[in-house]
Design a protein around this motif. Structure first.
Motif, PDB file in Angstrom:
ATOM      1  N   UNK A 111     -32.757   2.635  16.900  1.00 39.97           N
ATOM      2  CA  UNK A 111     -32.953   2.505  17.922  1.00 39.97           C
ATOM      3  C   UNK A 111     -32.560   4.384  18.804  1.00 39.97           C
ATOM      4  N   UNK A 112     -34.359   4.526  19.337  1.00 41.96           N
ATOM      5  CA  UNK A 112     -34.463   5.919  19.995  1.00 41.96           C
ATOM      6  C   UNK A 112     -34.011   5.793  21.258  1.00 41.96           C
ATOM      7  N   UNK A 113     -33.250   6.882  21.677  1.00 50.80           N
ATOM      8  CA  UNK A 113     -33.293   7.332  22.516  1.00 50.80           C
ATOM      9  C   UNK A 113     -33.613   7.358  24.018  1.00 50.80           C
ATOM     10  N   UNK A 114     -34.182   6.905  25.233  1.00 54.87           N
ATOM     11  CA  UNK A 114     -35.265   6.752  25.887  1.00 54.87           C
ATOM     12  C   UNK A 114     -34.351   7.853  27.211  1.00 54.87           C
ATOM     13  N   UNK A 115     -34.752   8.787  27.423  1.00 53.87           N
ATOM     14  CA  UNK A 115     -34.254   9.872  28.255  1.00 53.87           C
ATOM     15  C   UNK A 115     -33.913  10.020  29.135  1.00 53.87           C
ATOM     16  N   UNK A 116     -35.383   9.721  29.180  1.00 53.12           N
ATOM     17  CA  UNK A 116     -35.673   9.692  31.084  1.00 53.12           C
ATOM     18  C   UNK A 116     -35.278   7.622  31.687  1.00 53.12           C
ATOM     19  N   UNK A 117     -35.175   6.779  30.660  1.00 49.35           N
ATOM     20  CA  UNK A 117     -34.159   5.955  31.467  1.00 49.35           C
ATOM     21  C   UNK A 117     -32.986   5.940  31.596  1.00 49.35           C
ATOM     22  N   UNK A 118     -32.554   6.822  30.268  1.00 47.68           N
ATOM     23  CA  UNK A 118     -31.188   7.181  31.678  1.00 47.68           C
ATOM     24  C   UNK A 118     -30.836   8.016  32.440  1.00 47.68           C
ATOM     25  N   UNK A 119     -32.144   8.866  33.019  1.00 49.63           N
ATOM     26  CA  UNK A 119     -31.994   9.704  33.936  1.00 49.63           C
ATOM     27  C   UNK A 119     -32.098   8.703  34.844  1.00 49.63           C
ATOM     28  N   UNK A 120     -33.218   7.805  34.824  1.00 51.13           N
ATOM     29  CA  UNK A 120     -32.722   6.734  36.058  1.00 51.13           C
ATOM     30  C   UNK A 120     -32.150   6.217  36.400  1.00 51.13           C
ATOM     31  N   UNK A 121     -31.366   5.723  35.349  1.00 55.72           N
ATOM     32  CA  UNK A 121     -30.426   5.020  35.849  1.00 55.72           C
ATOM     33  C   UNK A 121     -29.075   5.414  36.400  1.00 55.72           C
ATOM     34  N   UNK A 122     -28.639   6.836  36.206  1.00 59.16           N
ATOM     35  CA  UNK A 122     -27.949   7.949  35.862  1.00 59.16           C
ATOM     36  C   UNK A 122     -28.087   7.981  37.912  1.00 59.16           C
ATOM     37  N   UNK A 123     -29.356   8.492  37.967  1.00 60.01           N
ATOM     38  CA  UNK A 123     -29.808   9.106  38.923  1.00 60.01           C
ATOM     39  C   UNK A 123     -29.903   7.707  39.777  1.00 60.01           C
ATOM     40  N   UNK A 124     -29.760   6.610  39.840  1.00 58.15           N
ATOM     41  CA  UNK A 124     -29.830   5.379  40.288  1.00 58.15           C
ATOM     42  C   UNK A 124     -28.400   5.145  41.400  1.00 58.15           C
ATOM     43  N   UNK A 125     -27.274   5.285  40.158  1.00 59.30           N
ATOM     44  CA  UNK A 125     -26.275   5.062  39.603  1.00 59.30           C
ATOM     45  C   UNK A 125     -25.473   5.716  41.334  1.00 59.30           C
ATOM     46  N   UNK A 126     -25.595   7.216  40.787  1.00 59.00           N
ATOM     47  CA  UNK A 126     -25.247   8.264  41.819  1.00 59.00           C
ATOM     48  C   UNK A 126     -26.017   8.970  42.860  1.00 59.00           C
ATOM     49  N   UNK A 127     -27.299   8.007  43.626  1.00 57.12           N
ATOM     50  CA  UNK A 127     -28.122   8.668  44.693  1.00 57.12           C
ATOM     51  C   UNK A 127     -27.425   9.020  45.909  1.00 57.12           C
ATOM     52  N   UNK A 128     -26.314   8.041  46.225  1.00 55.62           N
ATOM     53  CA  UNK A 128     -26.145   8.007  47.290  1.00 55.62           C
ATOM     54  C   UNK A 128     -25.278  10.012  47.453  1.00 55.62           C
ATOM     55  N   UNK A 129     -24.225  10.054  46.372  1.00 56.91           N
ATOM     56  CA  UNK A 129     -23.901  10.371  45.942  1.00 56.91           C
ATOM     57  C   UNK A 129     -24.607  12.776  46.107  1.00 56.91           C
ATOM     58  N   UNK A 130     -25.611  12.254  45.246  1.00 60.87           N
ATOM     59  CA  UNK A 130     -26.653  13.156  44.673  1.00 60.87           C
ATOM     60  C   UNK A 130     -27.087  13.724  46.157  1.00 60.87           C
ATOM     61  N   UNK A 131     -27.642  12.529  47.006  1.00 63.08           N
ATOM     62  CA  UNK A 131     -28.642  13.452  48.935  1.00 63.08           C
ATOM     63  C   UNK A 131     -26.854  14.423  49.472  1.00 63.08           C
ATOM     64  N   UNK A 132     -25.596  13.582  48.965  1.00 66.52           N
ATOM     65  CA  UNK A 132     -25.082  14.697  49.743  1.00 66.52           C
ATOM     66  C   UNK A 132     -25.137  15.766  49.279  1.00 66.52           C
ATOM     67  N   UNK A 133     -24.872  15.549  47.877  1.00 63.70           N
ATOM     68  CA  UNK A 133     -24.788  17.346  47.626  1.00 63.70           C
ATOM     69  C   UNK A 133     -25.642  17.912  48.372  1.00 63.70           C
ATOM     70  N   UNK A 134     -27.071  17.503  48.214  1.00 58.03           N
ATOM     71  CA  UNK A 134     -28.027  18.281  48.456  1.00 58.03           C
ATOM     72  C   UNK A 134     -27.843  18.679  50.473  1.00 58.03           C
ATOM     73  N   UNK A 135     -27.133  18.097  50.634  1.00 62.31           N
ATOM     74  CA  UNK A 135     -27.072  17.567  52.886  1.00 62.31           C
ATOM     75  C   UNK A 135     -26.018  19.018  52.193  1.00 62.31           C
ATOM     76  N   UNK A 136     -25.420  19.307  52.094  1.00 65.19           N
ATOM     77  CA  UNK A 136     -24.309  20.577  51.714  1.00 65.19           C
ATOM     78  C   UNK A 136     -25.091  22.006  51.915  1.00 65.19           C
TER      79      UNK A 136
END
Length: 78
Positions: free
Chosen positions: A53-78
């Motif tokens: 099975x090949x690892x789909x890095x793009x899908x992993x990044x999308x999944x992490x971004x979706x899971x931590x979307x609010x936390x990432x937005x909060x960090x950007x606002x700091x």
């Protein structure tokens, strides 16, 4: 270990299908839901192996971004 069994090829929708014996699944280390690969050899034989099975890095990044979307937005606002 040597084993030879014959299995019929059946029609299922637009595909042809056959069963994979339990002994074959165990021998190549696959379970229901896993993928297999076919290697067609010049002598007409076929080697069936567990697919790597090949690892789909793009899908992993999308999944992490979706899971931590609010936390990432909060960090950007700091």
């Amino acid at each position: 270990m040597s084993m030879e069994k014959k299995y019929k090829i059946r029609k299922s929708g637009n595909s042809d299908v056959t069963t994979i014996p339990k002994e074959v699944k165990e021998h190549i280390g696959v379970n229901t839901g896993d993928s297999i690969s076919y290697l067609l050899k010049e002598d007409g034989s076929i080697v069936i192996t567990k697919a790597v099975e090949e690892v789909d890095i793009d899908q992993i990044v999308i999944s992490v971004m979706a899971e931590y979307d609010e936390a990432i937005k909060d960090l950007v606002d700091l």
